[in-house]
Structures are given as C-alpha cells and as structure tokens.
Design an enzyme around this catalytic site. Structure first.
Site, short mmCIF file in Angstrom:
data_model
loop_
_atom_site.label_atom_id
_atom_site.label_comp_id
_atom_site.label_asym_id
_atom_site.label_seq_id
_atom_site.Cartn_x
_atom_site.Cartn_y
_atom_site.Cartn_z
N GLU A 29 0.81 -1.13 0.08
CA GLU A 29 0.00 -0.13 -0.04
C GLU A 29 0.90 1.20 -0.08
OE1 GLU A 29 -2.42 -0.53 3.36
OE2 GLU A 29 -2.93 -2.61 2.68
N GLU A 60 -4.70 -6.51 2.69
CA GLU A 60 -3.41 -7.26 3.18
C GLU A 60 -3.65 -8.56 2.86
OE1 GLU A 60 -4.75 -4.70 4.74
OE2 GLU A 60 -3.11 -3.51 5.07
N PHE A 86 -0.82 -4.77 11.67
CA PHE A 86 -1.68 -5.25 10.49
C PHE A 86 -1.44 -6.65 10.09
CE2 PHE A 86 -1.43 -0.69 8.83
CZ PHE A 86 -1.69 -0.22 10.15
N HIS A 129 -0.62 0.59 16.53
CA HIS A 129 0.15 0.86 15.65
C HIS A 129 1.87 0.99 16.07
CE1 HIS A 129 -2.94 2.18 13.29
NE2 HIS A 129 -2.09 2.61 12.15
C1 TPP Z 1 -5.67 -2.98 8.03
C2 TPP Z 1 -4.91 -1.72 7.65
N1 TPP Z 1 -4.26 -1.35 6.54
C3 TPP Z 1 -3.55 -0.25 6.49
C4 TPP Z 1 -3.60 0.73 7.20
C5 TPP Z 1 -2.92 2.00 7.05
N2 TPP Z 1 -3.74 2.98 6.54
C6 TPP Z 1 -4.27 3.74 7.69
S1 TPP Z 1 -5.49 5.06 6.85
C7 TPP Z 1 -5.33 4.42 5.35
C8 TPP Z 1 -5.87 5.04 4.33
C9 TPP Z 1 -7.59 4.73 4.72
O1 TPP Z 1 -8.16 5.14 3.60
P1 TPP Z 1 -9.80 5.58 3.62
O2 TPP Z 1 -10.62 4.16 4.14
O3 TPP Z 1 -10.29 5.97 2.32
O4 TPP Z 1 -10.06 6.76 4.77
P2 TPP Z 1 -9.34 8.04 4.90
O5 TPP Z 1 -8.09 8.03 5.59
O6 TPP Z 1 -9.41 8.59 3.31
O7 TPP Z 1 -10.33 8.78 5.64
C10 TPP Z 1 -4.49 3.09 5.40
C11 TPP Z 1 -4.01 2.54 4.26
C12 TPP Z 1 -4.41 0.47 8.29
N3 TPP Z 1 -4.60 1.60 9.28
N4 TPP Z 1 -5.06 -0.58 8.62
#
Ligand code: TPP
Ligand code: TPP
Ligand code: MG
Ligand code: MG
Lengths: 329, 331, 329, 331
Positions: A29, A60, A86, A129
């Site tokens: 990612e 994942e 994660f 985290h």
């Molecule tokens: C299972 C998991 N994978 C990756 C992440 C890292 N991560 C945190 S926020 C995010 C983006 C999330 O995007 P979205 O659902 O569109 O929410 P936004 O941040 O845009 O509000 C990611 C990949 C995570 N927290 N949990």
C-alpha cells in the site's frame, strides 16, 4: 563506505536485489508512487517501473496471497505490510498458508518471499500501531524471522531474505528508520541465522534485538563505567533460524543471561532462549536468567507512558546490577 | 440424432470419461472409509462432477488449478492418477504427498494442481498471485480457482475479486453453489439469492450463472472464460448451480436436508444428464459401457496399489519444513 | 453425580450460564440448527431459541466483531471459532481489538465475551486443522486463556469464562470431546487462573495442558512403577491468568521442572513458565528445565506421523529419566 | 429568501454551528502540531465537516457512533467537549482517555462515541455487534459507522455488510469517499467507480450516493437511514462524496494531488456552501458572526485548558488492562 540511514538502507537492499534478479517484484500500500508511508521505498517505482513496484488496495490478504501465489510459481515477491500490527488482518497467510505449504505438499512447492513490515514502538502511535510482533512470527513453524538493528544489517539481511527460498518475516523498526550508520559500497550479502557479538564481555550476556540493541549497548557502557561490570552484548538479529551456538558460547563464558525485549512479557522471544539455556546450559549458569521486557500490557499513546513502558538503559542497568549482586553463584 | 455439434465427439467422450472416473473414484473413497481404510476427514464431490470435468477438459497443460478440501474431483480432472488421490486419502506412501498433507491438501504440481486449501478464502488470493506471475512473465497459462457458495461470505473473497479485476489478472473464479456451507443452507446466511453471480457487478464483472450439472454448459462457459483470461481480457466469476449427493464430509449424514430435495436433484444427476446427451449425439450403450468398465478397472487397480502401499517412512516427519528439505530452526 | 463426555460438558456449561443470564448469547457457524460440527452445542438452539443461538455465515471477522460490539454495549456473547486454526482469519479481533479496548479507552469500555474453539491434534486433520494455538493467544496482553482437560473443568471454567468481564479464549481439545468424566450435579463454577495438582509427587514437577495432561499422568504412573520416580503432575488449566504460586511451590518442593506441550516448540506456553522459573526459582532448581513439545514443524496428516510428532508417555518418561539421571543436583 | 423549509432554522443553525466548530477545532489541531504540542499522529477532517455534522445532528442521544482514526469530527459532532478531543491529541491528562489511547482512538461512551478504530475494517464488524445488542434487547438506539473509501476494499467490509443485512441490524454504514486512501487515489485500486455505492447491490441494498459537502443533503439522508434502522428496516450503506483539504495525516503534504484538484474542491468547501445556504434562508451575517465567535471562544478556552493540563500520572501505565482496573496476568 557511505553513511546511510536505516530507511535508505531498506531502499538500497531492495534495489540491489531487484537489479540482479528480475523475478524480484514488490507490492504493498502506497509503496510505489508515494514511496511508502515511512519513505523507505522512495525511488524504487521510478527505477524499476510500474510492473515491478505496484501499489495495492487496502487488502492485506490479497497482498500476501498474491505474493504467495507468485512465489509458488516462480517469482520472488517482496510484500509490505505497512505496520506490523496489521499482520493480524492477514495472519492466515503468515501462520497457516505460507509456512505450511512446502511441508503439506511434501516439498512439491516452495514459497520464496519476503514480508517486510514496520515493527515496534517509540513514535507515540498507540496500541494498534506500535506493537513488537517478532514473537507472533517466531512461534510459527516454517517461517524465518529477522529484525535488523543497523543500516548495514538491513542491507545484508534484506539481500539474504530475498535470496532465501522460504517465507521470511523482515521486521524493520519504525523508530530506527532515521538512524544512520556506515555501509560499505558494493554488493552486501549477509547470512540469516547469525547473531553478532557487538560488545565482548566476560561478566554477563545481554541478548537484544532491533531498537533494544542500542539500549543494551548504552546499558553496557554504564555497567562498565559505573559498576565495573563487563557485559557482552549480542545482537540476536535472526530469531529463526536462531544462532544458539553464539548464544550458548557466550553464556558458557559469562554464566549470566539477560534478555532485553521490546515485545510484551508473555512469550516474548527471550522466553524461548531462556528455556533453551535453562535446559542445555543449566550447569553453565551462575545465577538466574532475567528477562527485561515491556510489561504485559497494550502500549499507551502518551509519550511519557510509552517511554516508561519500554526497556531503557537505566532499567536494564538496575536489573542487571541487582541480579548480579544477588547471585550467590 | 443431433448434428452441428460445437463440442465434438472426442471432447464429449472425454467429458463423459472424466465424470464417470470421478464418480467411481469418489464412490470408492466412500467405500474405503466405511471399511475404515480412510482415516481423517474426506469431502466428496458426488453430484458435482460436471464442473470439475468441464473445466478439466477446457484447461490446457500448464494451466493452474487451485482447489479446496473438496478437491478430489478437480485433481483427478487434471489427469492425476487415481492412486495418487486415493493413496493420499488413505495416508499411504503412494499418496500425492505421501500422507503428509491428507485429503484436504491434494497437490500435484506436475499436473498444474497447485494445491488444495482447507481454510476458507485464502486460495482465492493465492490464485491471484499465480495469475500475476503469468501476467508479469508473459506466460500464457491461466489460473482457475474453485470454491463453494459459503466461501463468498468471507473477506478474502472480496479482496481477491477486487484485486484480480484492478490488475486484470488471467484468473477464473469458479463458485460451485451446492446450496449449503457445511450444514447451513447458503440462503439463510447470504444477503443475495446468488452468492457469486449477484456480486459480480460489485467488481465490474458480468453476471454469469450456469447449470453446473450439465457438462456441456460448464465446458462452453469454461472455454470462454479461459480464452478471455489467456488473451488479456482479465478475470471472470462463474457461479455453477449444483448439489452434493453426499454429506459435507464423512462425518455428515446430511440430516438437515428438507425431504425430497436430494431426490429432486438426483433427477438432475450430471451423469444421468450426460448419458442422455451422449445418446442424443449417437453414442451407443456399448461405447459407454467400454468407458464405464475402463473406469472401474482404473479404480480397482488404484485401490489395489493403495492397499499394498506402506505408510511413509518416519524420516518424513521432519522433512520439507523448509525449502532445503530440512527443519533446522537453529544451528 | 453423573458421567459426562467432554462434549456434553460444553453443552452443560453453556446451558447453565444461558439459563441464569439472558444477556448470554451464542453465535457461530453451524452451531444452532446443526448442533455444531463437533456436536458440542446440540440442543442449545432448541432450548434457548433462534434469538439467543444463531447460525452465521462463514465470516469469522463478522462473528468476532459482532461478539465484541455486543459485549461492549451490554451482552455477554459466546462466539465459536470452529477450528482454532481459523483464529488466524480473525486474528485482528483477537490480538488488536478485543484485548486492547479497555486499555485504549482508559477503562470506559469492557469486553465480556468468550471465544470457544476446537484446538489441538490427534484426529488426522492435517496441518491446517490440528494446531495447538494456546500460545498464539497467551502472548496477547488483555486476553485470558484457558484450556480444560476434563469434563468437570469444562463446565466450571466455561461458567467462569462467561461470567468474567474480559475477553476469554476457551480452548476445547478436539481429541477430548468423546472422553468421559464424573461431573457433580447442580451449578458448577470454577476459578480462572488456578492450576490443579492432579498427582502429588516429590521428585519432579510435570506441567501439562489439555490432552497432554492425560499423557503426563500416564507417564507419571510409568515413572513410579518402573523407575521409582515420584512425579508431581500439575494441570496448568489457565495460561492467563497464570497460577505461578502453585507452579513455583511445586518446583520448590521437587527441584525439577518438565513441561509437556502440544504446541510446536518455539514459544510454546512452557517457554514462558521456564523463563519465570529460571528467574524466580533458579536457586530451587536441582537440574535443567526440560520442555517436551511437538517438534517445531507443521503437523502431518498421516496417523503414524502425527502420533510420532505429539509428546506421548514413553517419550515423556524417557526424557525425564534421562534428565534426572544426568542431573548432578 | 426561500420558504417551505423541511429542515427548519434551529436545525440549520445547529448544522452550521457544528461544521464551524469542527473546522475551527481541526485548524487548531493543525496549529498545535506545527507548534509541536501534538506528538504522535493526527488525521484531520478539514473539508469533510458536513458529513460528521449532518449525522451528528440527525442522531439522537443514545445512538452509537463508531469512528476511525480520522474521528475528531465525528466525536465533536456528538457533543464531546473540545478539550477532551484536543487534550487527547496533545496526550494530556485532560484528554478523553487521558492520553492512553491517542488521537486515533477517541472514545466517549457517555456521548455514544463507542470508539475510534485505527486498523482498517474491524469497526464495521464491531458496529454490527452494537446493533445486534440493540435488536436483541429491544433498545431503540441506532448504530452509525463511519469509514473511508479505501476501507471498502478490505475483507471486513464485505463480511460486515453481508452480516448486517441478513440479521437486519439497525446500523448505518457511512462511507466518506474523499478520493484517496493514504496517498493512492481510490480509483487506481478499486474495481468500480463508486467504492461503496456500486457495491450496495451485492448486499441487496439500494444504491445511495450523495454530495457529502452539503450538510442539508447529508442531514436528510442520515435522518432517513436512521429512521429506517430504528423502525426495524435494517441497515443502509451511504456513500458521501467529499474531499480532504489537508494531507492524510500530519506527515503528509499531499504532493500526490493533481494540480488544480484542491482548488476545485475548495470551491465546494462545505462551510462556504453552507454560509450561502443560510443566507438563502435569511440568516444574517451577524447571526453567523455570533456563532463563529462563540466557536473560536470554545477553541481558545479548550486550548488553554489543554495547555494547562499535566500529563497523566504514571500509575495509569498499568491500569485498565483488564476490566478489574489492573493488569495482573499472574498470582
Ligand atoms: C488493515 C490496515 N491497513 C492499512 C492501514 C494504514 N492506513 C491507515 S489510513 C489508510 C487509508 C484509509 O483510506 P480511507 O479508508 O479512504 O480513509 P481516509 O483516510 O481517506 O479517511 C491506510 C491504508 C491500516 N490502518 N489498517
Ligand atoms: C475460515 C474457515 N471457516 C470455517 C471453515 C470450516 N468449513 C469447512 S468447509 C465449510 C463450508 C464451506 O462451504 P462452501 O464454501 O459452500 O463449500 P462446500 O463445502 O459446499 O463445497 C466450512 C464452514 C473453514 N475451513 N475455514
Ligand atoms: Mg457449498
Ligand atoms: Mg479516503
């Protein structure tokens, strides 16, 4: 010989291997165009292109499944799981699929891949985290597990992990990304399953991993300076395979074992080593085996509480001095 | 007797042969565990043979199959010898994995059977990886992934389908809807009537819902989807309607079935349907009888070989934990 | 006092608690109408009805998520994860969500629920349906973990787990479901965090869990009969909380510790106990601590290989005799 | 000036007040970490205020909110005092969880904020449990679960949606589509143009896609879905189109944005839109100014309280690991 950050060492290690073997591919990612949320993959996309360095959805299970299926059929994928916490959302692949494949198929299939992940605490990210999950992965038969503490080890162990024919968990420590160290020029290839004695000593053995290695070294200096205790500090580096020879030899010499572990107490990596030593080196021991770990709690976000939770030099020193004084051995 | 046959006599006889052999082999597996010669568990495809056969014939050498614990049929359909399958069910040395994997993990890489997976969902994601490799290396093989209706409700299904589509991977997802998970009717736990077909649009895929008990229909659909994947057209999701005649596993008498349901489906038994089909295309009773007898001979020979086979040597216990063949976790 | 199977004890324990507290609800795959794939929930659906005993889709994350959300807001759910191996597909809830909730919210929310699961080997199900994952759960801060070895313990610990205000992993052993034992009539309520001395002895301490308890007892008989060794057998029962008092007291008496673990070697539950003993009871020890475990391999399906992999009485006896003879202590 | 107002002046001013307060509080959060007074991470909802506000006003006391790490706005929208939120971001004793949880886990049970979750996907399943409890006990509260576009591609999303529908649970799933996961455009990793709306049919749900930057539209949609859930009509899935003005987190400058994109969306800034809306309904500049000033006062007071707050006592380190308040894993 150049000074490199731990972060840039990740890039250097991956680059080195992607250059020599076009079957090495990389997915995760935000790792490609954005260069990774820890900026530890910057430039790889530009260098190796859209077919070899690929951004993925927040999936994942698909990430590790794709890595596994590709590995089974001829590629050598590197998959990033952004934060090691994660690993829990794709643990089926880490615990049940990848590591059992060769065995269940009676050796028909192998799974040469690397899962690299940002492990550990110290950055105030809170309970979901900041975990140290090296023990989650150490306990799974069929996996290999490494956790480097310095830039040069990152490069060499990354290369070794990518060339290894088994699934390897590669734990990068979040709080070390910005730390620097000397890294020789040219190709670097290290060996999985080898510990490193970073400070020879005769009075006690301190085993540490990743970020804790630096705190163990600080503690050793204080022990020498203020307490006349000459501690041997061993960077375990690789939990599986485990370099029991180096560890047992050190204890045969010092008679005292301490582990410094960032993972929470119960079944932290040091527990296994303690149990091995209490069996095979029992008669070499001149005193109790003491594990210095994060208490068995989730991690708090608040800086002063997080600092209080993780083992640090003063706590290591205090425990060791108290133990050695208490030993009748 | 019908003419203009798009499938052709050889292919039809091949579809028949495979269905019969799978049927006979599965029946023998059932007999063997009644005789307590099969330990552990075992999941039969009795009643679902047309799907494995239809895809087996449509797939080319080098194509990859990813199966589930209910994978005897799909393994046989790739040309794996019966003794390798029955031998593994009996956990003997002659088995495909010499008894180390067991009935739920049948694997024969040389036949393109890249494994059978027993934890629901994972292998859909793994199949994506196999297809990704083909795409990356320019290999022309296609990956086919078989799974059941119940599998459509687990997260990995969703991740795999989205992933396969956005990367346009050469993979075909085949959902065998036999109306049940283990004992629970799929309709009681699924938000849509057709667990796979009604979800295709969520991945920008066309809705494909077919009769899984008619080998011709399965074969045609398989050919199309595989061709599409092979020529860079990306993945397909196919829902095949079918029914399992036996219980979920050896432990299951199938009491949860409404009265008459099994009988109704026996009317639509794929073998029955296909014998009729062959007749329509002018195949004689004798021709079929020859194939039936050949199939039974294979089963008998395989059974004899398996019964004669010892169990694997004890050294195998610690072999192949790692790719170097060993299990050393320390020096 | 009636003889009950381990399987029926599960039903009895759940029944007892569902009768006394209508906030206890139960969900899982095939657990209601079908009575469970191990037939360990037969009759509950008929007895408590469709609102309290519910079949689910194959959605382990939704199962545990639903249990957690319901627990946070007032119910006391019991969730079944059919085979313990499947904990890996919902491990985020087991490792990251449920056990950290109370801590992260500074005690605003609690999570009173039970996850019951079929754990362990012996039934020829192969590598993905036979694992002993008690160590996967022991290492997670905030979880409680029990693994009963007898029908009476199943009833009493099930009741205690359901009444506990924390997430509890309840490991039922697949291969024990058909075993029988005496169970008193009337309400039974046991206590989490208590080990049981099943056979007092003076020469050495054997710690065991679940199915291994029975093999340890068999071994103890042989040790007494054929080797004149009087072994104390302790059924650990609860890994978290851990009854270190009972364990340390036993070692203070015998001076020798052996663990018999079904989980694979690396970071099996005995490793933690060994490390505690090697620290706190070091001076009580008269010889090495020896862990007798399944080797660190995935499990084979073949009956003779599976039997070879798991610790059994002869292997336990051999190891103990060899160790005690070798001890200069 | 428009008459026949279905929403009404009080509600409209409330919608305005909440949006302004969220905006001002988030801006202050930004200033505070520029001053290095916020350690750790922090995820702002600047530009997405209309969604939190619209639902906040539509939800009744007792209704439950499940939020993500990007949850400051949704927490404030339930009436949680600013010092509780800013204090937690600053990891001070005055914070909602006294600094133990941090910015990604804002929780205030007394306000119905049942937690903010930082691992993508899980809280959709957890929200199902809260709704199941309401259904089982006959409680009349509704559970609302907020998440982003990127979250629609993880398995837990799929499991939660199917589960909520088959059990007909009183839960509303709100997808805030701000076009990006962290740095990757959602369109590059999703098989359908609208990650949530285009998947509703896979769960037998109606397709709901709305302008998430218009608080009136959000409010009306929220009311409808919440009413449906409260009266036993089951779950809804709502996709709100919006955009975040700032980066994903404090660490992100947002370089990956195509030139002009941010500017385009600034035109559609929810606050701007709503000021115009209020004008149309006859609210005067003065009225707005009063609310604006009140909001800034709240921010200033909260900031002062937080800056004055100590960090939590060290005993908290080991408190509340278990429900008994302690952390004892042994006797
Ligand atoms: C299972 C998991 N994978 C990756 C992440 C890292 N991560 C945190 S926020 C995010 C983006 C999330 O995007 P979205 O659902 O569109 O929410 P936004 O941040 O845009 O509000 C990611 C990949 C995570 N927290 N949990
Ligand atoms: C993650 C996971 N959950 C539960 C199970 C137990 N299980 C094995 S088969 C099965 C039913 C699967 O149903 P379906 O997908 O329709 O396949 P079928 O058995 O009908 O071929 C279940 C629930 C499992 N193996 N893995
Ligand atoms: Mg089915
Ligand atoms: Mg987004």
């Amino acid at each position: 010989m150049a000074e490199l950050s731990y972060r840039d060492a990740v890039i250097r290690g991956i680059s080195q291997e992607m250059e020599r073997d076009k079957n090495v591919v990389f997915l995760g990612e935000d790792i490609a165009k954005a260069g990774g949320v820890f900026k530890a993959t910057v430039g790889l996309y530009e260098k190796f292109g859209t077919l070899r360095v690929r951004d993925t959805p927040i999936s994942e299970q698909a990430i590790l499944g794709a890595a596994m299926g590709a590995a089974m059929t001829g590629l050598r994928p590197i998959a990033e799981i952004m934060f090691s916490d994660f690993a829990a959302v794709c643990f089926d692949f880490i615990a049940n699929e990848m590591p059992k494949l060769a065995y269940m198929t009676n050796g028909q299939v192998s799974c040469p891949l690397v899962i690299r992940t940002g492990n550990g605490a110290g950055v105030r990210f809170g309970a979901q985290h900041s975990q140290s999950i090296e023990n989650w992965t150490m306990m799974i038969p069929g996996l290999k597990v490494v956790a480097p503490s310095s830039p040069v080890d990152v490069v060499g162990l990354m290369a070794a992990a990518i060339r290894d024919n088994n699934p390897v968990m590669f734990h990068e420590h979040k709080a070390l990304y910005s730390t620097k160290g000397e890294v020789p020029d040219g190709e670097i290839l290290d060996t999985l399953g080898t510990a490193k004695i970073l400070r020879p000593g005769k009075d006690c053995t301190i085993l540490a991993l990743a970020m804790m290695v630096h705190r163990a070294l600080d503690a050793a200096e204080i022990l020498a300076r203020e307490h006349g205790i000459d501690a041997e500090v061993v960077d375990v580096r690789s939990l599986v395979p485990l370099d029991t020879q180096t560890i047992l030899a050190s204890i045969a010499k010092t008679g005292h074992l301490f582990t410094v572990e960032e993972n929470p107490r119960l079944l932290g990596w040091g527990a296994e080593i303690a149990s091995i030593v209490a069996d095979e080196a029992f008669w070499d021991l001149d005193g109790p085996i003491v594990r210095i770990t994060t208490p068995h709690i989730p991690l708090p976000a608040a800086d002063h509480l997080e600092d209080l939770a993780l083992p640090n030099a003063p706590r290591i020193v205090e425990r060791i001095v108290r133990t050695l004084n208490g030993s009748r051995g | 007797m019908i003419s203009n046959d798009d499938i052709g006599p050889e292919t039809r006889l091949e579809l028949y042969r495979l269905q019969i052999e799978i049927r006979d082999c599965e029946k023998r597996a059932y007999d063997l565990f009644l005789q307590n010669l099969i330990k552990g568990t075992s999941h039969l495809s009795l009643g679902q043979e047309a799907i494995a056969a239809g895809f087996g014939v449509a797939m080319k050498k080098g194509d990859k199959s990813f199966c589930t614990y209910r994978g005897h049929a799909h393994t046989l359909a790739r040309g794996v010898p019966m003794e390798g399958v029955l031998g593994e069910l009996m956990l003997r040395d002659i088995g495909l994995m010499r008894g180390k994997g067991g009935s739920m993990h049948l694997t024969s890489v040389e036949h393109g059977v890249m494994g059978s997976y027993a934890i629901i969902g994972a292998h859909l994601c793994i199949a994506c990886g196999s297809a990704w490799r083909a795409q990356y290396l320019g290999d022309k093989d296609v990956t086919v992934c078989f799974f059941g209706d119940g599998t459509t409700n687990i997260g990995a299904f969703h991740e795999a389908l989205n992933f396969a589509v956005i990367w346009k991977l050469p993979v075909v997802f085949v959902c065998e809807n036999n109306l049940y998970m283990e004992y629970t009717p799929i309709s009681e736990v699924t938000a849509v009537p057709h667990p796979a077909a009604d979800r295709a649009s969520a991945y920008g895929l066309p809705r494909i819902l077919i009769d899984g008990n008619d080998a011709d229909i399965v074969y045609r659909t398989a050919q199309e989807a595989i061709e599409k994947a092979r020529t860079g057209g990306g993945p397909s999701l196919i829902e095949c309607l079918t029914y399992r005649h036996s219980g979920h596993s050896r432990a299951d008498p199938g009491k949860y079935r409404p009265p008459g349901e099994l009988e109704k489906w026996m009317e639509r038994d794929p073998i029955k349907i296909y014998k009729q089909r062959l007749k329509e295309f002018g195949v004689t009773e004798e021709q079929m009888k020859t194939l039936d007898e050949a199939s039974m001979r294979k089963v008998e020979d395989a059974t004899a070989l398996c019964k004669a086979s010892p169990s694997a040597p004890e050294e195998l216990l610690t072999a192949d934990v790692y790719a170097d063949g060993g299990w050393a976790w320390r020096n």
